[in-house]
Write an enzyme that holds these catalytic residues in place. Sequence first.
Site, PDB file in Angstrom:
ATOM      1  N   SER A   1      -4.001  -1.545  10.991  1.00 52.20           N
ATOM      2  CA  SER A   1      -4.836  -0.502  10.381  1.00 52.20           C
ATOM      3  C   SER A   1      -6.302  -0.914  10.339  1.00 52.20           C
ATOM      4  CB  SER A   1      -4.372  -0.195   8.955  1.00 52.20           C
ATOM      5  OG  SER A   1      -3.043   0.259   8.934  1.00 52.20           O
TER       6      SER A   1
HETATM    7  N1  SAH Z   1       0.619  -2.242   7.585  1.00 53.15           N
HETATM    8  C1  SAH Z   1       0.394  -2.506   8.990  1.00 53.15           C
HETATM    9  C2  SAH Z   1       0.016  -1.253   9.776  1.00 53.15           C
HETATM   10  C3  SAH Z   1       1.202  -0.674  10.260  1.00 53.15           C
HETATM   11  S1  SAH Z   1       1.159   0.654  11.397  1.00 53.15           S
HETATM   12  C4  SAH Z   1      -0.636  -3.571   9.211  1.00 53.15           C
HETATM   13  O1  SAH Z   1      -1.273  -4.004   8.253  1.00 53.15           O
HETATM   14  O2  SAH Z   1      -0.807  -3.991  10.351  1.00 53.15           O
HETATM   15  C5  SAH Z   1       2.663   1.428  10.816  1.00 53.15           C
HETATM   16  C6  SAH Z   1       3.932   0.628  10.956  1.00 53.15           C
HETATM   17  O3  SAH Z   1       4.978   1.403  10.361  1.00 53.15           O
HETATM   18  C7  SAH Z   1       4.363   0.382  12.409  1.00 53.15           C
HETATM   19  O4  SAH Z   1       4.546  -0.990  12.599  1.00 53.15           O
HETATM   20  C8  SAH Z   1       5.682   1.149  12.531  1.00 53.15           C
HETATM   21  O5  SAH Z   1       6.614   0.516  13.387  1.00 53.15           O
HETATM   22  C9  SAH Z   1       6.163   1.170  11.091  1.00 53.15           C
HETATM   23  N2  SAH Z   1       7.115   2.218  10.746  1.00 53.15           N
HETATM   24  C10 SAH Z   1       7.153   3.513  11.151  1.00 53.15           C
HETATM   25  N3  SAH Z   1       8.187   4.155  10.581  1.00 53.15           N
HETATM   26  C11 SAH Z   1       8.840   3.236   9.796  1.00 53.15           C
HETATM   27  C12 SAH Z   1      10.000   3.288   8.965  1.00 53.15           C
HETATM   28  N4  SAH Z   1      10.704   4.407   8.812  1.00 53.15           N
HETATM   29  N5  SAH Z   1      10.374   2.158   8.320  1.00 53.15           N
HETATM   30  C13 SAH Z   1       9.660   0.996   8.455  1.00 53.15           C
HETATM   31  N6  SAH Z   1       8.563   0.897   9.233  1.00 53.15           N
HETATM   32  C14 SAH Z   1       8.156   2.001   9.899  1.00 53.15           C
END
Ligand code: SAH
Length: 217
Positions: free
Chosen positions: A66
Amino acid sequence: MTGNDDMRHQGMRKKLVDALKIKGIKDEKVLAAIGKVPRHLFMDSSFLNFAYKDQAFPIGAGQTISQPYTVAFQTHLLQVQENEKVLEVGTGSGYQAAVLVELGARVFTIERQKELFQKVQYFLPEIGYQPAFFFGDGYEGLPNFAPFDKILVTAGASDVPPALKEQLKIGGRMVIPVGNETRQEMMVIVRISDEEFKTEKHGGFVFVPLLKGKVNH
Ligand code: SAH
């Protein structure tokens, strides 16, 4: 520690913190946490020049780390206190989880992409951050570890997952972007009592989607 964190990186980080202040982030605790987490180690070393720019960046498996502003904004809305139990949905690179650990939270983080989950569960402890890692569908939360003081969803949801509302303590807060694929509204949901929830809205953002159902092995 994998990779180094020297004065040059620290200087770049300070500039990032200054840029976030100019963009309106005032929460000193959040700024201090962002000033400590070595964001460049979360990306391939050839992308050093992007690590401390205020922008999102691809991290493989079609996912992104992010934007620092978004991390700061969501973390501020969460109002984390020391020792609170925090559930993060969407571990991704682990950067947001590291920021939460810096704030003294007991962090539980869940990811549904196997590749990212495997990478992050080795990488984060190597650089000194030890949240509890889970592989699975965060739409369902972590019922066995509930209730949580705070819940932070870092993917764009089409609705507020009922399981996550149930897993919030009374008085607890959830920060979650809710909307369609192209734009989500940042929502803060406060649990007032067993049945009552209060919702605040905090502007538009764009996240990768929160997926429902089957996890990706
Ligand atoms: N918090 C992260 C940003 C993540 S982007 C950071 O600091 O880098 C969003 C993430 O959510 C992705 O890795 C994606 O695979 C995950 N995601 C999407 N749907 C999800 C679900 N139902 N359960 C767990 N993770 C999920």
